[in-house]
Design a protein around this motif. Structure first.
Motif, PDB file in Angstrom:
ATOM      1  N   ILE A  31     -12.551   0.374  -0.727  1.00 41.74           N
ATOM      2  CA  ILE A  31     -11.254   1.011  -0.502  1.00 41.74           C
ATOM      3  C   ILE A  31     -10.233   0.351  -1.424  1.00 41.74           C
ATOM      4  N   VAL A  32      -9.365   1.154  -2.019  1.00 37.67           N
ATOM      5  CA  VAL A  32      -8.311   0.609  -2.876  1.00 37.67           C
ATOM      6  C   VAL A  32      -7.197   0.075  -1.971  1.00 37.67           C
ATOM      7  N   ARG A  33      -6.925  -1.241  -2.098  1.00 35.37           N
ATOM      8  CA  ARG A  33      -5.928  -1.892  -1.249  1.00 35.37           C
ATOM      9  C   ARG A  33      -4.862  -2.569  -2.112  1.00 35.37           C
ATOM     10  N   ASP A  34      -3.715  -2.851  -1.477  1.00 37.56           N
ATOM     11  CA  ASP A  34      -2.674  -3.569  -2.198  1.00 37.56           C
ATOM     12  C   ASP A  34      -2.899  -5.075  -2.070  1.00 37.56           C
ATOM     13  N   HIS A  35      -1.983  -5.873  -2.625  1.00 36.63           N
ATOM     14  CA  HIS A  35      -2.190  -7.333  -2.633  1.00 36.63           C
ATOM     15  C   HIS A  35      -2.140  -7.926  -1.227  1.00 36.63           C
ATOM     16  N   LEU A  36      -1.618  -7.174  -0.254  1.00 34.81           N
ATOM     17  CA  LEU A  36      -1.613  -7.617   1.147  1.00 34.81           C
ATOM     18  C   LEU A  36      -2.845  -7.131   1.902  1.00 34.81           C
ATOM     19  N   ARG A  37      -3.784  -6.533   1.155  1.00 35.09           N
ATOM     20  CA  ARG A  37      -5.045  -6.001   1.687  1.00 35.09           C
ATOM     21  C   ARG A  37      -4.839  -4.763   2.562  1.00 35.09           C
ATOM     22  N   ARG A  38      -3.691  -4.112   2.445  1.00 33.46           N
ATOM     23  CA  ARG A  38      -3.455  -2.864   3.169  1.00 33.46           C
ATOM     24  C   ARG A  38      -4.024  -1.707   2.357  1.00 33.46           C
ATOM     25  N   LYS A  39      -4.619  -0.744   3.047  1.00 36.51           N
ATOM     26  CA  LYS A  39      -5.121   0.448   2.364  1.00 36.51           C
ATOM     27  C   LYS A  39      -3.943   1.183   1.727  1.00 36.51           C
ATOM     28  N   MET A  40      -4.115   1.569   0.462  1.00 38.20           N
ATOM     29  CA  MET A  40      -3.033   2.279  -0.212  1.00 38.20           C
ATOM     30  C   MET A  40      -2.869   3.677   0.367  1.00 38.20           C
ATOM     31  N   SER A  41      -1.637   4.028   0.708  1.00 42.10           N
ATOM     32  CA  SER A  41      -1.371   5.353   1.266  1.00 42.10           C
ATOM     33  C   SER A  41       0.075   5.734   1.023  1.00 42.10           C
TER      34      SER A  41
END
Length: 660
Positions: A528-538
């Motif tokens: 899954i593509v995530r941001d630097h905070l490990r949140r899923k990008m949406s």
């Protein structure tokens, strides 16, 4: 003569990429037809027709493009089939919202009128994501673009439904389903997203019938007590041994319900006493069947309370939750309230809280169908990359449940069942066949099609996409046609782990049922593509860049390189825009190397210096080792590692040493 004058000093990806993509398209380089070469085939995971390009699409389609272009370079006849999914719930929601903005309610329209609006919306918006994939450089055979509601694909879906029904595998019955009160339809398990929610745990006192005492139960959903038909305790719980044969009184509505004893109850949770609402909880429903409990459905399809609730009729379920707590406290039945965090299911399509609900639906028996698909992965006939997902797949398939096929919508493949005037129904490919079967079943030769009523529901969208690797080549209706015989089974499927069961496993099931063979040889599962905070990008979180903006800024190749550098199979990608900048710089490095070589003055009569001869021999050895390593990486689906090795080869050995 300086050969670099016509070349700009800096690489301009927009100028170069647009020019060459148009050239490839004009020359038909992506087209594929069966010939004597070895085939290589990928079918695209069809994005929703409502969709626009997001970061997950970028990663997935870049990986597919890498594999397809490599196959072409190896001399194979590569065919990448694009297309879109009709996405029943999402598309209907878009059309309903559009109509509402125009002052039109869906309820004011006939089915045909609504579908006319839906098709108009699809024709206007449905191809956006495919055009965006072209900006990414995707080398699909665009002449083969398919849509899950194209005539041939639709006919294939109906054919399969009728076939499975006649095999005794499809049935109609009342079962517990995930209900979306906003879309007013059942949804599949995969369309339910569970999130931790801060809520309350309410402790309620149920009086013992004919005595002064009471039993305290704990619930997160006090509004559902209006549908309670029992209270359950553990048979080994000494606190409740005195309740054998006793009955309790449900607060506010004074319904007398039995106390039942079952090991299902967790003695450690709450008070160890569990209220049982068979119509609104899956586990309660199973207990209700086991003990022959009354089933009281208190909710309307839109989440408001109905007459069976006795109180709060017509009120929304969450408004009732607020009011019933006040009324329970006034009545002396509220013992206490605690803060509580629990997992709540939300509809992926509308974000409404899912309501477990008993509903008449169509189901497909899955257990026997699933066995060949389970065996194929366990024995390695179909390989999952990375292999850690085999155990997940095995667990799902060994515990497979019957598939709820029906959706209470108008957009989609309408269920091919017709109801008879005196009860009963027939399942048929079309109206003519339905009438013929109905006349035989009723022994009434004068029956007309107007006497029959077709089922209003449509099929779950997955019921068309599970046929995708077959139906895009018309393999259901014509299993001997040249395309299906040449391209099937396909080679690689690139998709996300979260749909390993809901799509991948079902395609494997359909492959063995209708082609007698696997639909693909390998399944590459992306992270899954995530941001630097490990949140899923949406878009909802606002943490995802617009892919088209990235392409405009860094070029398609820059974005593709940046994403692939940090995306090992099955592991999440922590996206950083600096990676795409690194990808753009790599493109510029290649450009500058090209300018350097093109600017050299060549004297054909000059003798090659010894240093050049040694350099050529050294680099031949280096590149041969690199090719071996690259081939090994691709064999093991280590695509990120393959790119990293080639990146270093070009930047260090080729540019810094060999050219210098």
């Amino acid at each position: 003569m300086d050969n670099t004058k016509e070349l700009s000093a800096k690489y301009n990806p927009v100028e170069v990429e647009d020019k060459w993509y148009k050239y490839w398209m004009d020359k038909g380089f992506f087209r594929s037809t069966p010939d004597e070469r070895e085939p290589y085939c990928i079918v695209i995971p069809p994005p929703n027709v409502t969709g626009v390009l997001h970061m997950g699409h970028m990663l997935n389609n870049t990986l597919q493009d890498v594999l397809v272009r490599r196959a072409r370079m190896k001399g194979k006849n590569a065919c990448w089939v694009p297309g879109t999914d009709h996405a029943s719930i999402a598309t209907e929601a878009k059309v309903v919202a559009k109509l509402k903005a125009e002052g039109i309610e869906k309820s004011q329209l006939s089915r045909d009128e609504f579908l006319k609006h839906a098709w108009e919306w699809k024709e206007k918006h449905g191809g956006i994501i495919l055009e965006q994939l072209k900006k990414l450089g995707a080398s699909c055979d665009w002449d083969r673009t398919s849509f899950t509601m194209d005539p041939t694909l639709s006919e294939s879906v109906i054919h399969v439904f009728v076939d499975l029904f006649r095999k005794g595998l499809i049935y109609r019955g009342v079962r517990m389903v995930n209900w979306d009160p906003q879309a007013k339809t059942a949804v599949s398990d995969e369309e339910v997203i569970y999130r931790e929610v801060k809520g309350k745990l309410y402790y309620l006192n149920y009086k013992i019938e004919g005595e002064d005492g009471h039993v305290t139960i704990a619930t997160t959903r006090p509004e559902t007590i209006l549908g309670d038909t029992a209270v359950c305790v553990h048979p080994n719980d000494p606190r409740y041994a005195h309740l054998k044969g006793k009955r309790l009184i449900v607060p506010l509505i004074n319904r007398s319900v039995p106390v039942i004893f079952d090991e299902y109850v967790d003695m450690e949770f709450g008070t160890g006493a569990l209220k049982i609402t068979p119509a609104h909880d899956v586990n309660d429903y199973m207990l209700g069947e086991k003990y022959n409990l009354e089933v009281i459905d208190i909710f309307n399809d839109d989440g408001t309370l109905n007459e069976s609730a006795q109180l709060y009729v017509g009120m929304d379920r969450f408004e009732v939750r607020k009011q019933i707590v006040v009324d329970l406290e006034k009545a002396g039945n509220l013992a206490k309230v605690e803060d509580y965090v629990n997992k709540v299911g939300f509809s992926e399509r509308t974000d409404a809280v899912i309501e477990p609900k008993l509903s008449m639906q169509w189901f497909l028996k899955m257990k026997d169908l699933a066995q060949p698909a389970l065996d194929a992965v366990v024995n390695g006939d179909i390989k999952l990359h990375p292999p850690k997902f085999v155990n997940t797949y095995r667990h799902w398939m060994e515990n497979v449940k019957d598939w709820c096929l029906s959706r209470q919508l108008w957009w989609g493949h309408r269920i091919p069942a017709w109801y008879l005037p005196e009860g009963g129904y027939v399942v048929a490919h079309n109206e003519g066949e339905a009438l013929e079967l109905a006349r035989k079943q009723t022994n009434n030769p004068n029956l007309q099609i107007s006497d029959l009523r077709q089922d209003d529901d449509v099929l779950d969208t997955w019921f068309s996409s599970w046929l995708w690797p077959i139906s895009v080549f018309n393999g259901i209706l014509d299993p001997e046609n040249p395309d299906i015989k040449y391209y099937y089974p396909t080679h690689d499927l690139i998709t996300a782990p979260e749909i390993l069961f809901f799509w991948v496993a079902r395609m494997i099931i359909a492959g063995y049922e209708y082609m007698g063979d696997k639909p693909f040889r390998n399944v590459y599962l992306t992270g899954i593509v995530r941001d630097h905070l490990r949140r899923k990008m949406s878009k909802q979180l606002g943490n995802s860049p617009d892919p088209l903006d990235l392409i405009a800024k860094y070029g398609a190749d820059g974005v593709r390189v940046g994403m692939l550098l940090c995306s090992p199979a099955g592991n999440d990608l922590l996206f950083d825009e600096s990676l795409t900048e690194q990808g753009r710089n790599f493109s510029n490095k290649i450009w500058n190397a090209f300018r350097l070589v093109k600017g050299w003055q060549v004297d054909d009569n000059a003798k090659q210096p010894e240093s050049a001869r040694v350099a050529v021999e050294w680099f031949n050895n280096v590149i041969n080792r690199a090719i071996e390593q690259c081939d090994d990486d691709f064999e093991k689906y280590r695509i990120s590692e393959a790119l990293m090795n080639l990146y270093k080869l070009f930047w260090d050995e080729f540019s810094s040493w060999y050219l210098e």
